[in-house]
Scaffold this motif. Sequence first.
Motif, mmCIF file in Angstrom:
data_model
loop_
_atom_site.group_PDB
_atom_site.id
_atom_site.type_symbol
_atom_site.label_atom_id
_atom_site.label_comp_id
_atom_site.label_asym_id
_atom_site.label_seq_id
_atom_site.Cartn_x
_atom_site.Cartn_y
_atom_site.Cartn_z
ATOM 1 N N SER A 112 0.833 -1.195 0.000
ATOM 2 C CA SER A 112 0.000 0.000 0.000
ATOM 3 C C SER A 112 0.869 1.246 0.000
ATOM 4 N N GLN B 99 -3.483 -1.577 -6.456
ATOM 5 C CA GLN B 99 -3.849 -0.182 -6.251
ATOM 6 C C GLN B 99 -3.631 0.581 -7.547
ATOM 7 N N THR C 96 1.282 -1.656 -6.192
ATOM 8 C CA THR C 96 0.614 -0.376 -5.976
ATOM 9 C C THR C 96 1.163 0.694 -6.901
#
Length: 450
Positions: free
Chosen positions: A48, A362, A403
């Motif tokens: 993340s 992401q 991500t």
Amino acid sequence: MWQAIQSRETGRTPSNSFANQLKSRRISSLQLSNRKDFVSPHRASVNSLQVDLTEGRYLLSGASDGSAAVFDTQRATDSEASGLIAKHKCVFSVDKGHEHGHRFAVSSAVWYPIDTGLFVTGSFDHLIKVWDTNTAQAVVDFKMPGKVYRTAMSSLAMSHTLIAAGTEDVQVRLCDIASGAFSHTLSGHRDGVMSVEWSTSSEWVLYTGGCDGAIRFWDIRRAGCFRVLDQSVTQLGVRPPILKHTAVNSKVSAEKSSSGGKNRLKTLQSKHTGSQSMKGSSSVKASVEKSRQKRLHPGMLSTLDRATAHYGVVTGFKATNDGMYLLSAGSDSRIRLWDTQSGCNTLLNFETGRLQTSKAIQLATSDDPALVFVPCMKTVKAFGMWSGRTTLMFRGHYESVNTCCFNSTDQELYTSGADRQILVWSPGGSVEGEMDQDEEVAEDKDNWSD
């Protein structure tokens, strides 16, 4: 570049257009930065990334080793090569050795939207923790029924401080930081929820994507989801922009229709009563079915809709900044663009390759130019949001990319993956270099040789 500045100074180019042109030029020249380097403290896959929404300065990361770290993207802590390479070490980090640290992988790390004094982490240890940035201590804990896949907070919220949590449980839970308890439980998915995203146009609307392939829209002020996206319900292309003269014409036509609407209402009512008398037994069956549905709870009605948006797990979400469209990625290696107002699939064909199927990814977007950055195994591809064509491709990671995070303040892209690295992609060249290049082109030279 000098011509653009001159036209801006003379007033021929508006300030917004000049800024957008400069940003577009910088984004189109993104490349692996040779002047900025993040020293990653993580010893496992980075899952993340998020830049804070207030200053656009601090980068928050979470990794599979149970650690979370904060970086200052503007102030370097060290340098190399006679100051040419800026080294950015983390401002602080929390890991398993911390007294309040997570025991298993941190799958999601997000900032508190209106202040960098708090951030939220979700982990596979079934816990969501709210951290005080100043003291690096956990102030609130939420015990979840399973592994936490993704957490999200609304950037528009003015009347609530809710954390939307997607877990391996079929229910989506909203955690209230103010009370330290669950405020909502959203039922409708038939499998775990891997993706959650708040609307960028309403603080009350939440998007969720599950392992059952369904994408559901929720209004947290009422029970049950109000829309389930179906990939077979389509519209060709995106919505046309609303022009001023069309808006005026619509007002005039609305006034005309309202004047004649009363006369038509009586005729429609008479036709309706006549048709009802001719339906017979079929209308009786329909009324019985409607009465049965009315007796059901609205949340139970939403579970009856089993439409799917992807042939597999919905692994990633990203809503456009205007809130009109939603981008989704699935384990079927498809990216789809949805109209949030009609709920239709726009049938935009993205030139994707392989996408990760086992974990959430992401996505990131930029406004001008309108691009969407997608992790495609070991590479990151930038697609035109309205064309679906691949405009940029970034290669630099040695393992799968998880991500993408775009910093609109500096026009930089941050990516992370299973190789434990956080890479910076910054605009190539500089404004001064472009000016010097323009001067060389504009220099007066003769056509003959000496």
